[in-house]
Scaffold this motif. Sequence first.
Motif, PDB file in Angstrom:
ATOM      1  N   ARG A 303       0.811  -1.221   0.000  1.00 34.28           N
ATOM      2  CA  ARG A 303       0.000   0.000   0.000  1.00 34.28           C
ATOM      3  C   ARG A 303       0.841   1.266   0.000  1.00 34.28           C
ATOM      4  O   ARG A 303       0.396   2.303  -0.500  1.00 34.28           O
ATOM      5  CB  ARG A 303      -0.949  -0.003   1.195  1.00 34.28           C
ATOM      6  N   ALA A 304       2.040   1.219   0.540  1.00 36.71           N
ATOM      7  CA  ALA A 304       2.885   2.412   0.590  1.00 36.71           C
ATOM      8  C   ALA A 304       3.931   2.444  -0.523  1.00 36.71           C
ATOM      9  O   ALA A 304       4.678   3.414  -0.627  1.00 36.71           O
ATOM     10  CB  ALA A 304       3.585   2.497   1.948  1.00 36.71           C
ATOM     11  N   SER A 305       3.970   1.429  -1.362  1.00 37.98           N
ATOM     12  CA  SER A 305       5.039   1.338  -2.357  1.00 37.98           C
ATOM     13  C   SER A 305       5.009   2.488  -3.354  1.00 37.98           C
ATOM     14  O   SER A 305       6.062   2.944  -3.819  1.00 37.98           O
ATOM     15  CB  SER A 305       4.957   0.007  -3.105  1.00 37.98           C
ATOM     16  N   GLU A 306       3.822   2.987  -3.674  1.00 39.82           N
ATOM     17  CA  GLU A 306       3.737   4.076  -4.650  1.00 39.82           C
ATOM     18  C   GLU A 306       4.383   5.368  -4.137  1.00 39.82           C
ATOM     19  O   GLU A 306       4.712   6.259  -4.931  1.00 39.82           O
ATOM     20  CB  GLU A 306       2.284   4.344  -5.017  1.00 39.82           C
ATOM     21  N   LEU A 307       4.582   5.479  -2.826  1.00 38.37           N
ATOM     22  CA  LEU A 307       5.211   6.663  -2.255  1.00 38.37           C
ATOM     23  C   LEU A 307       6.731   6.625  -2.367  1.00 38.37           C
ATOM     24  O   LEU A 307       7.393   7.661  -2.238  1.00 38.37           O
ATOM     25  CB  LEU A 307       4.834   6.800  -0.773  1.00 38.37           C
ATOM     26  N   PHE A 308       7.295   5.448  -2.597  1.00 42.34           N
ATOM     27  CA  PHE A 308       8.744   5.284  -2.497  1.00 42.34           C
ATOM     28  C   PHE A 308       9.531   6.026  -3.565  1.00 42.34           C
ATOM     29  O   PHE A 308      10.552   6.670  -3.239  1.00 42.34           O
ATOM     30  CB  PHE A 308       9.111   3.800  -2.504  1.00 42.34           C
ATOM     31  N   PRO A 309       9.168   5.977  -4.865  1.00 41.09           N
ATOM     32  CA  PRO A 309      10.028   6.628  -5.863  1.00 41.09           C
ATOM     33  C   PRO A 309      10.297   8.100  -5.575  1.00 41.09           C
ATOM     34  O   PRO A 309      11.450   8.543  -5.622  1.00 41.09           O
ATOM     35  CB  PRO A 309       9.241   6.430  -7.171  1.00 41.09           C
ATOM     36  N   ALA A 310       9.247   8.872  -5.249  1.00 42.99           N
ATOM     37  CA  ALA A 310       9.450  10.295  -4.972  1.00 42.99           C
ATOM     38  C   ALA A 310      10.220  10.505  -3.673  1.00 42.99           C
ATOM     39  O   ALA A 310      11.094  11.378  -3.589  1.00 42.99           O
ATOM     40  CB  ALA A 310       8.109  11.022  -4.915  1.00 42.99           C
ATOM     41  N   ALA A 311       9.908   9.715  -2.650  1.00 40.68           N
ATOM     42  CA  ALA A 311      10.599   9.871  -1.368  1.00 40.68           C
ATOM     43  C   ALA A 311      12.088   9.557  -1.505  1.00 40.68           C
ATOM     44  O   ALA A 311      12.938  10.261  -0.937  1.00 40.68           O
ATOM     45  CB  ALA A 311       9.961   8.963  -0.316  1.00 40.68           C
ATOM     46  N   ALA A 312      12.416   8.506  -2.249  1.00 44.46           N
ATOM     47  CA  ALA A 312      13.820   8.136  -2.423  1.00 44.46           C
ATOM     48  C   ALA A 312      14.566   9.172  -3.247  1.00 44.46           C
ATOM     49  O   ALA A 312      15.739   9.474  -2.978  1.00 44.46           O
ATOM     50  CB  ALA A 312      13.911   6.764  -3.087  1.00 44.46           C
ATOM     51  N   ALA A 313      13.890   9.732  -4.244  1.00 48.71           N
ATOM     52  CA  ALA A 313      14.530  10.773  -5.046  1.00 48.71           C
ATOM     53  C   ALA A 313      14.704  12.058  -4.242  1.00 48.71           C
ATOM     54  O   ALA A 313      15.707  12.772  -4.397  1.00 48.71           O
ATOM     55  CB  ALA A 313      13.701  11.040  -6.299  1.00 48.71           C
ATOM     56  N   GLN A 314      13.731  12.352  -3.373  1.00 55.31           N
ATOM     57  CA  GLN A 314      13.796  13.600  -2.621  1.00 55.31           C
ATOM     58  C   GLN A 314      15.023  13.668  -1.730  1.00 55.31           C
ATOM     59  O   GLN A 314      15.684  14.716  -1.628  1.00 55.31           O
ATOM     60  CB  GLN A 314      12.535  13.775  -1.774  1.00 55.31           C
ATOM     61  N   ILE A 315      15.373  12.593  -1.045  1.00 57.41           N
ATOM     62  CA  ILE A 315      16.497  12.670  -0.115  1.00 57.41           C
ATOM     63  C   ILE A 315      17.810  12.844  -0.868  1.00 57.41           C
ATOM     64  O   ILE A 315      18.740  13.509  -0.371  1.00 57.41           O
ATOM     65  CB  ILE A 315      16.535  11.434   0.825  1.00 57.41           C
ATOM     66  N   VAL A 316      17.923  12.306  -2.081  1.00 57.03           N
ATOM     67  CA  VAL A 316      19.124  12.532  -2.882  1.00 57.03           C
ATOM     68  C   VAL A 316      19.245  14.016  -3.218  1.00 57.03           C
ATOM     69  O   VAL A 316      20.304  14.635  -3.057  1.00 57.03           O
ATOM     70  CB  VAL A 316      19.089  11.679  -4.165  1.00 57.03           C
ATOM     71  N   TRP A 317      18.139  14.594  -3.693  1.00 57.71           N
ATOM     72  CA  TRP A 317      18.123  16.030  -4.015  1.00 57.71           C
ATOM     73  C   TRP A 317      18.394  16.869  -2.774  1.00 57.71           C
ATOM     74  O   TRP A 317      19.142  17.847  -2.808  1.00 57.71           O
ATOM     75  CB  TRP A 317      16.759  16.377  -4.618  1.00 57.71           C
ATOM     76  N   TRP A 318      17.794  16.485  -1.656  1.00 59.24           N
ATOM     77  CA  TRP A 318      17.948  17.254  -0.408  1.00 59.24           C
ATOM     78  C   TRP A 318      19.408  17.264   0.036  1.00 59.24           C
ATOM     79  O   TRP A 318      19.919  18.299   0.492  1.00 59.24           O
ATOM     80  CB  TRP A 318      17.056  16.644   0.660  1.00 59.24           C
ATOM     81  N   CYS A 319      20.099  16.148  -0.081  1.00 59.10           N
ATOM     82  CA  CYS A 319      21.519  16.116   0.276  1.00 59.10           C
ATOM     83  C   CYS A 319      22.321  17.083  -0.602  1.00 59.10           C
ATOM     84  O   CYS A 319      23.255  17.740  -0.127  1.00 59.10           O
ATOM     85  CB  CYS A 319      22.072  14.704   0.132  1.00 59.10           C
ATOM     86  N   GLU A 320      21.958  17.179  -1.864  1.00 57.16           N
ATOM     87  CA  GLU A 320      22.660  18.079  -2.779  1.00 57.16           C
ATOM     88  C   GLU A 320      22.334  19.549  -2.506  1.00 57.16           C
ATOM     89  O   GLU A 320      23.183  20.428  -2.689  1.00 57.16           O
ATOM     90  CB  GLU A 320      22.296  17.734  -4.224  1.00 57.16           C
ATOM     91  N   GLU A 321      21.104  19.816  -2.079  1.00 57.22           N
ATOM     92  CA  GLU A 321      20.622  21.192  -1.917  1.00 57.22           C
ATOM     93  C   GLU A 321      20.345  21.529  -0.452  1.00 57.22           C
ATOM     94  O   GLU A 321      19.474  22.342  -0.153  1.00 57.22           O
ATOM     95  CB  GLU A 321      19.343  21.378  -2.744  1.00 57.22           C
ATOM     96  N   TYR A 322      21.104  20.936   0.451  1.00 54.93           N
ATOM     97  CA  TYR A 322      20.813  21.076   1.876  1.00 54.93           C
ATOM     98  C   TYR A 322      20.728  22.539   2.301  1.00 54.93           C
ATOM     99  O   TYR A 322      19.780  22.941   2.996  1.00 54.93           O
ATOM    100  CB  TYR A 322      21.871  20.347   2.706  1.00 54.93           C
ATOM    101  N   GLN A 323      21.679  23.351   1.926  1.00 57.10           N
ATOM    102  CA  GLN A 323      21.693  24.745   2.372  1.00 57.10           C
ATOM    103  C   GLN A 323      20.522  25.534   1.809  1.00 57.10           C
ATOM    104  O   GLN A 323      19.955  26.389   2.501  1.00 57.10           O
ATOM    105  CB  GLN A 323      23.019  25.411   1.992  1.00 57.10           C
ATOM    106  N   GLN A 324      20.141  25.261   0.569  1.00 59.26           N
ATOM    107  CA  GLN A 324      18.998  25.956  -0.023  1.00 59.26           C
ATOM    108  C   GLN A 324      17.697  25.588   0.693  1.00 59.26           C
ATOM    109  O   GLN A 324      16.841  26.436   0.940  1.00 59.26           O
ATOM    110  CB  GLN A 324      18.883  25.618  -1.511  1.00 59.26           C
ATOM    111  N   VAL A 325      17.543  24.325   1.044  1.00 59.51           N
ATOM    112  CA  VAL A 325      16.354  23.893   1.775  1.00 59.51           C
ATOM    113  C   VAL A 325      16.324  24.542   3.154  1.00 59.51           C
ATOM    114  O   VAL A 325      15.288  25.079   3.591  1.00 59.51           O
ATOM    115  CB  VAL A 325      16.323  22.355   1.895  1.00 59.51           C
TER     116      VAL A 325
END
Length: 331
Positions: A303-325
């Motif tokens: 039931r939660a699997s559809e949430l995974f692609p965006a969540a997994a991509a978000q943390i990669v982006w967040w690590c790259e853009e930590y200061q901007q966030v």
Amino acid sequence: MHAVLARFGVDEPAAVARTEHGLLNRVWRVDAADGSRWVLKQYLDDAGHASSGAIAAQHATIAALAASGLPTVPPVAADDGRTLVLHRGRRYAVFPFVDGAPPGPLSPRAAAELGTLLGRTHAELRRIQPPVLDPGPHPGSWPTADPEQTRRTITALLGEARARAPRDPFDALAEQRLRERLVLLDAHAHRRPRGAPPAGWVHGDFHPLNLLYRGERVAAVLDWDRLGVKPVAEEAVRAATQFFCAPASGVLDLARVRAYSRAYRAASGHSPEHLGAAVHRVWWERLNDFWMLRWRYARRDDRASELFPAAAAQIVWWCEEYQQVLDAYVN
């Protein structure tokens, strides 16, 4: 079901439909013969949140928030004056049905209004709920994920993903993201949070599926099952990552995050320092969290699997853009 509804004074149901709302409880929409509409909720989560005392306290809080002008929906009273009925070992409550829909993309103005709503909610909870003895910001007061344990979790999940039969594209994506997360952990393990922002009462599950909108206005804040004490500003940070993210990439709309956070701080009284500490803790939580994959591979629940692609991509982006966030939340 008819016997339970009768206890709440609900007329004979003309139509009953199970809804998909909520992962922990069962919920039905009831259209009564007299034209009234209701929501019947059966509480199934028995991990402390669904004791009779906890539910009664939750209901009292919902009513107090509604009395203060916030868009909550108090349950109705049964024939004995209580808002909870025990029937065949299960607990039930009935709520008035509220028209509305989960939000679509929010304008900058609506983003700010959402921040004001959550800030007012936190301020009102601080006023009406029992005082909280905050353990303070020192290390250990609110534990954080251990990166060594995370590595062990990743190793186990990699084995599950590779052994899945038959494999599908999701399993390949899971394997890719798990290997990627190991690299991120190696790069950021030294940044484990050492403290926490102030603790207090929070909704506990403030995300788009638990809000009903009419247009760009919130009609109701639903599902208070996770009402409890946590570092308060973390709920504000976590909510923004869900309301203002791109569906596929998980990238945050930082202009809307900024408008939301500014309004939240003004309404809640929390400082930029509180939000900064919360950003760091939520970032770390996401870096170490795999609950969606544990559901799929350990519980065989997709039931939660559809949430995974965006969540997994978000943390990669967040690590790259930590200061901007961080800047969007605190400046």
